[in-house]
Design a protein around this motif. Structure first.
Motif, PDB file in Angstrom:
ATOM      1  N   CYS A  63       0.854  -1.190   0.000  1.00  0.00           N
ATOM      2  CA  CYS A  63       0.000   0.000   0.000  1.00  0.00           C
ATOM      3  C   CYS A  63       0.885   1.232   0.000  1.00  0.00           C
ATOM      4  CB  CYS A  63      -0.923  -0.006   1.215  1.00  0.00           C
ATOM      5  SG  CYS A  63      -2.220  -1.239   1.120  1.00  0.00           S
ATOM      6  N   ASP A  72      -4.893   3.240  -3.500  1.00  0.00           N
ATOM      7  CA  ASP A  72      -4.982   3.231  -2.044  1.00  0.00           C
ATOM      8  C   ASP A  72      -5.308   1.852  -1.454  1.00  0.00           C
ATOM      9  OD1 ASP A  72      -6.510   6.452  -2.339  1.00  0.00           O
ATOM     10  OD2 ASP A  72      -4.409   5.931  -2.191  1.00  0.00           O
ATOM     11  N   MET A  73      -6.350   1.807  -0.609  1.00  0.00           N
ATOM     12  CA  MET A  73      -6.693   0.576   0.086  1.00  0.00           C
ATOM     13  C   MET A  73      -7.834  -0.184  -0.586  1.00  0.00           C
ATOM     14  SD  MET A  73      -4.572   0.728   2.647  1.00  0.00           S
ATOM     15  CE  MET A  73      -5.151  -0.277   4.016  1.00  0.00           C
ATOM     16  N   ARG A  77      -9.681  -3.836   0.491  1.00  0.00           N
ATOM     17  CA  ARG A  77     -11.097  -3.860   0.863  1.00  0.00           C
ATOM     18  C   ARG A  77     -11.846  -4.904   0.035  1.00  0.00           C
ATOM     19  NH1 ARG A  77     -16.005  -1.582  -0.564  1.00  0.00           N
ATOM     20  NH2 ARG A  77     -17.325  -0.930   1.185  1.00  0.00           N
ATOM     21  N   THR A  98      -2.954   6.356  10.418  1.00  0.00           N
ATOM     22  CA  THR A  98      -4.189   6.208   9.646  1.00  0.00           C
ATOM     23  C   THR A  98      -4.165   4.951   8.796  1.00  0.00           C
ATOM     24  OG1 THR A  98      -4.487   8.614   9.563  1.00  0.00           O
ATOM     25  CG2 THR A  98      -5.706   7.306   7.950  1.00  0.00           C
ATOM     26  N   LEU A  99      -3.037   4.702   8.118  1.00  0.00           N
ATOM     27  CA  LEU A  99      -2.914   3.528   7.271  1.00  0.00           C
ATOM     28  C   LEU A  99      -2.975   2.250   8.104  1.00  0.00           C
ATOM     29  CD1 LEU A  99      -2.438   2.198   4.546  1.00  0.00           C
ATOM     30  CD2 LEU A  99       0.015   2.586   4.849  1.00  0.00           C
ATOM     31  N   VAL A 101      -4.455   1.689  11.089  1.00  0.00           N
ATOM     32  CA  VAL A 101      -5.812   1.434  11.589  1.00  0.00           C
ATOM     33  C   VAL A 101      -6.718   0.988  10.453  1.00  0.00           C
ATOM     34  CG1 VAL A 101      -7.853   2.500  12.619  1.00  0.00           C
ATOM     35  CG2 VAL A 101      -5.588   3.018  13.533  1.00  0.00           C
ATOM     36  N   GLN A 102      -6.612   1.654   9.301  1.00  0.00           N
ATOM     37  CA  GLN A 102      -7.458   1.285   8.169  1.00  0.00           C
ATOM     38  C   GLN A 102      -7.145  -0.126   7.685  1.00  0.00           C
ATOM     39  OE1 GLN A 102      -7.192   3.935   4.821  1.00  0.00           O
ATOM     40  NE2 GLN A 102      -9.049   3.163   3.860  1.00  0.00           N
ATOM     41  N   ALA A 103      -5.855  -0.486   7.675  1.00  0.00           N
ATOM     42  CA  ALA A 103      -5.466  -1.827   7.236  1.00  0.00           C
ATOM     43  C   ALA A 103      -6.058  -2.892   8.158  1.00  0.00           C
ATOM     44  CB  ALA A 103      -3.943  -1.940   7.198  1.00  0.00           C
ATOM     45  N   ARG A 105      -8.746  -2.594   9.976  1.00  0.00           N
ATOM     46  CA  ARG A 105     -10.195  -2.598   9.771  1.00  0.00           C
ATOM     47  C   ARG A 105     -10.585  -3.352   8.510  1.00  0.00           C
ATOM     48  NH1 ARG A 105     -11.325   3.744  11.381  1.00  0.00           N
ATOM     49  NH2 ARG A 105     -11.695   3.404  13.613  1.00  0.00           N
ATOM     50  N   LEU A 106      -9.693  -3.363   7.531  1.00  0.00           N
ATOM     51  CA  LEU A 106      -9.987  -4.031   6.267  1.00  0.00           C
ATOM     52  C   LEU A 106      -9.451  -5.457   6.233  1.00  0.00           C
ATOM     53  CD1 LEU A 106      -9.436  -1.100   3.735  1.00  0.00           C
ATOM     54  CD2 LEU A 106     -11.576  -1.982   4.652  1.00  0.00           C
TER      55      LEU A 106
END
Length: 232
Positions: A63, A72-73, A77, A98-99, A101-103, A105-106
């Motif tokens: 990423c 992006d992500m 997803r 941010t990356l 936490v988002q990773a 979550r996905l």
């Protein structure tokens, strides 16, 4: 510390999804040398899903770049929703809250930054995630815990940018989204149940919804994080 040899990869099948050809070839070659079976780097989401369907054990997804076919992500997803149980590792250029936490979550089970660690540790990361373990630094886990300790917020603005909900109404929404009953919301905020009901009716009217279920869905899709102290 694991000693790397020809069999350290133990035939683990890896999809290396990296849009950068040179970096991808170097990493793939090094992984094959350690006994891993590496599939060609997916150039877009469609080809990535085709390779996954053919049978892989772990997905290693970069990423670090965002060409048109690898934005992006979005690939992570898509992969998570289509293959939620498939172990996934996200490669990062640098530690980023941010990356990270988002990773998580996905669906990522591992986060790794090659610039900050050794290739030996990268191989250990793949093996650990393949065994069902989580691979992340203490700082990255703290990012995740901080995110979990945040209360949901609902910032709703009108066409002119004006705020539609008051701070108190946002607090009511956050508690309802957490599953609290009217009585519990009243106790948490020091209000009467009647007052909470009045707040909810006013919120329903402002948002154009009619019940708590719709409110929770609205909060999930439109809410943003707030520190837990915000509720106080």
């Amino acid at each position: 510390m694991t000693n790397l040899g020809e069999s350290s990869g133990a035939g683990i099948r890896i999809l290396l999804a990296d849009p950068r050809p040179m970096e991808s070839q170097l990493v793939a070659g090094a992984l094959r040398h350690q006994g891993f079976q590496v599939f060609p780097s997916a150039k877009n989401v469609a080809s990535m899903l085709e390779i996954v369907e053919s049978g892989v054990d772990v997905v290693v997804m970069s990423c670090t770049g965002s060409p048109p076919d690898f934005p992006d992500m979005a690939p992570l997803r898509t992969l998570h929703f289509s293959n939620p149980k498939l172990p996934k590792i996200v490669l990062m250029d640098a530690d980023d809250r941010t990356l990270a936490v988002q990773a998580f979550r996905l669906g990522a089970r591992g986060l790794f930054c090659l610039a900050d660690s050794s290739f030996q540790r990268f191989c250990e990361c793949i093996q650990a995630v393949h065994r069902g373990e989580i691979w992340a630094t203490t700082q990255q886990l703290n990012y995740l815990l901080d995110a979990l300790c945040q209360a949901p917020a609902l910032r709703v603005v009108g066409a002119g940018g004006e705020t539609l909900l008051t701070s108190r109404e946002e607090q009511v929404v956050a508690l309802v989204a957490d599953g609290l009953s009217n009585r519990d919301v009243a106790s948490e905020l020091g209000l009467s149940e009647h007052t909470v009901k009045k707040y909810l009716f006013r919120i329903f009217e402002k948002l154009g919804i009619s019940n708590r279920v719709e409110l929770v869905l609205y909060a999930v899709h439109h809410g943003g994080p707030q520190p837990s102290e915000w509720m106080a």
